[in-house]
Design an enzyme around this catalytic site. Structure first.
Site, short mmCIF file in Angstrom:
data_model
loop_
_atom_site.label_atom_id
_atom_site.label_comp_id
_atom_site.label_asym_id
_atom_site.label_seq_id
_atom_site.Cartn_x
_atom_site.Cartn_y
_atom_site.Cartn_z
N ASP A 26 0.79 -1.23 0.00
CA ASP A 26 0.00 0.00 0.00
C ASP A 26 0.83 1.28 0.00
O ASP A 26 1.71 1.47 0.86
CB ASP A 26 -0.88 0.06 1.25
N GLN B 70 3.93 0.52 2.50
CA GLN B 70 4.09 -0.62 3.37
C GLN B 70 5.30 -1.42 2.91
O GLN B 70 5.44 -1.75 1.72
CB GLN B 70 2.83 -1.48 3.34
N ARG C 4 -8.25 0.81 11.31
CA ARG C 4 -6.92 1.11 10.79
C ARG C 4 -6.94 2.19 9.71
O ARG C 4 -7.96 2.77 9.38
CB ARG C 4 -6.33 -0.17 10.20
N ASP C 5 -5.75 2.45 9.18
CA ASP C 5 -5.53 3.28 7.99
C ASP C 5 -6.05 4.71 8.15
O ASP C 5 -6.88 5.17 7.36
CB ASP C 5 -6.17 2.62 6.77
N TRP D 5 -3.47 -7.85 -3.81
CA TRP D 5 -3.32 -9.06 -3.01
C TRP D 5 -3.49 -10.35 -3.80
O TRP D 5 -2.84 -11.35 -3.50
CB TRP D 5 -4.31 -9.05 -1.85
#
Length: 361
Positions: free
Chosen positions: A20, A36, A139-140, A266
């Site tokens: 990411d 990431q 998150r994020d 992914w």
């Protein structure tokens, strides 16, 4: 197979895992792209996540710097996961999902005055608990300044109602955050990921990866933001993929809204050999004829071609042929078709960016 020996324009680090895009920002004369990163491993969960860091002036020539965030504190021993950046008063702030050794997801912040060396806030985490509207998937953080107020958008879900949600916080100083409530929600959902939020003209642009029970897509929305609730007026899946995920948008020093995604996402990261992953080229986001479009910015448009051997124009649209994989088929009017090919990756821009396809060939 080395998928990257021929890459010229798509950034990836010299070693390790990349996924990411995080903390995209223009600061002190450079575009800063964080991401990431597992710097010592080629698979994502073999070591806790770091924030990799690269800079560029033109998205053509890149310099890789040392990781900006390293999981070295008790609250982020489980990794420095995705987040966003904000520039305030000559300081670059990074907001990230800090995960402790037990997997608890919180929000922490680091900052830098030179864009290279980052100091973590001594009172991290700045959001240490999950509200009842959220879930363990929390998150994020996406931080934005809207009409002079600071807002933070959290990605989450709610298993009991089966909603994918975005939650909203507000602050006056970037460190003390007050929960405001549910900002947006999608029924039949699991959770959201990787939001971006920013002002555009008198309205706002919101992007998020939305994971539903039966599908997953990257959604861009343009609409109003009254009283902390986002109401979309235009919704678009800008990049149709199929080989991209986790896009993040930001505003540069020229006022352009730029989107960068992770290629190939992914699905292929799990199936294919090690060392899969790079950043897409930027797409400049525009609102045109009631649509959100994404097209390469001016400094990259010289790379675009009118044709490619992997793209076959048909009577009903076009097809992207992929060796050993399902073809990507577009059906619809084609008034303009531009293609960027870089090593094993192809990005196709249809009708000035009304549709974008990113594919691993």
């Amino acid at each position: 197979m080395d998928y990257y020996q021929d890459l010229q324009y798509h950034y990836r680090p010299a070693h390790g895992w990349i996924s990411d895009p995080n903390g995209l920002a223009f600061f002190r004369g450079y575009y800063h792209v964080f991401y990431q990163h597992a710097p010592h491993r080629e698979q994502p969960f073999d070591e806790p996540m770091h924030w990799g860091h690269a800079i560029t002036r033109d998205f053509l020539h890149w310099e890789e710097l040392a990781p900006a965030l390293v999981p070295d504190q008790p609250y982020d021993k489980g990794g420095c996961w995705s987040g966003t950046a904000l520039v305030k008063e000559d300081t670059l702030y990074l907001f990230y999902a800090s995960v402790d050794a037990d997997g608890n997801q919180k929000v922490s912040v680091a900052y830098s005055t030179d864009g290279v060396r980052f100091e973590k806030y001594p009172d991290n985490p700045v959001i240490a608990s999950i509200p009842a509207d959220g879930s363990r998937d929390f998150r994020d953080p996406a931080v934005a300044c809207i009409d002079g107020r600071y807002y933070l958008v959290m990605a989450t879900g709610h298993p009991e109602t089966k909603q994918a949600r975005l939650l909203l916080y507000e602050s006056s100083d970037l460190f003390s955050w007050k929960y405001r409530g549910i900002m947006a929600a999608w029924d039949n959902g699991i959770f959201t990921e990787c939001p971006s939020f920013m002002q555009k003209d008198d309205k706002c642009l919101l992007t998020a990866s939305v994971c539903l029970q039966d599908s997953r897509s990257f959604s861009a929305m343009y609409g109003s933001f009254p009283d902390g609730r986002f109401t979309p007026e235009i919704t678009s899946v800008i990049d149709q993929g199929p080989d991209q995920y986790a896009g993040q948008a930001f505003r540069d020093d020229r006022g352009r809204l730029l989107l960068i995604t992770w290629i190939p996402g992914w699905d292929y990261a799990k199936k294919f050999p090690k060392n899969i992953g790079c950043m897409s080229i930027p797409r400049e986001l525009s609102i045109r004829d009631g649509k959100i479009t994404g097209y390469p910015p001016a400094e990259l448009q010289h790379l675009l071609k009118n044709s490619d051997e992997a793209v076959t124009v048909t009577e009903s649209g076009f097809e992207i042929l992929r060796e050993g994989r399902n073809s990507v088929v577009y059906t619809g009017p084609v008034r303009d078709l531009k293609i960027l090919r870089d090593g094993p990756f192809i990005e196709v821009f249809v009708n000035g960016g009304e549709k974008v396809y990113s594919a691993l060939l």
